[in-house]
Design a protein around this motif. Sequence first.
Motif: not given
Length: 264
Positions: A159, A175, A178-179, A190, A193, A198, A205, A207
């Motif tokens: 991580t 990231l 992706e979020t 999430h 987060l 991550v 990244p 998740i």
Amino acid sequence: MKDKIAKADDDVQKIISRKRRKGDEDRKVGSDIFDKRTLETLYKLANQNYLDILNGEISTGKEANVLKGIKGDEYYAVKIYRIATSDFKKMNFYVDGDPRFKIRLNNKHQLITAWVNKEYKNLERLYKAKVNVPKPITSLNNVLILEFIGDEEGNPAKTVKYQKPKDVDRFLDDLLKETYKFINDAKLVHGDLSVYNVMNFNEKPVIIDVSQSVTSDNPIANELLKRDIGNLYNDFRKLGSQMSKEEIETAIGVEDGKILSLKK
């Protein structure tokens, strides 16, 4: 039933105790996670050709252990929720209000099964939305089998907490992309987060840990979203990022902690 449990225990212990692959330095599998129900579940999964070997621990969390599973030449992550130590009040908090789980579950075994099924369904939804998450393989009772994130030698990715990105701002930018998909395409929040959830896999990244993730129409979604934004801002600022909270919100399609728009 006793004979069935004894056979499950014997067969799973054989799976666990088989010779490790050369060079494997994973932590030893703790026997405390293998209660009767878990042994029977692992036995069924092995019997259904999902697993040949359990080959050591990848990580240990508050409520679950992640083990390395092997089937043929492929590695998998095997997440086992510990029934004895799980926080059922927390689970009820995240399951209650989720339109996919209408009934509040008070039975511990049923709640664990619903929790694992919730994580599996969240991963299916995220994977379909092309969010960079582990591909879900199958789930049964308190066991979830996932795509293994790591190298070809079986070394798991770490991580962000334990492997700082070489270029923090570029990693954070990836990231946030992706979020954005997590929120706007998968329509999920999430809820936890942070750098602990991550993975840094080849400076990209991935998740993880989406069991508590809720749908964007859940009454607690905005509360969780604000927490996620705060975590990202604080965690990555400590790593050297200069990105502001407002920039993070803009990147993921949020204003003042609220989702601006979601695709219908």
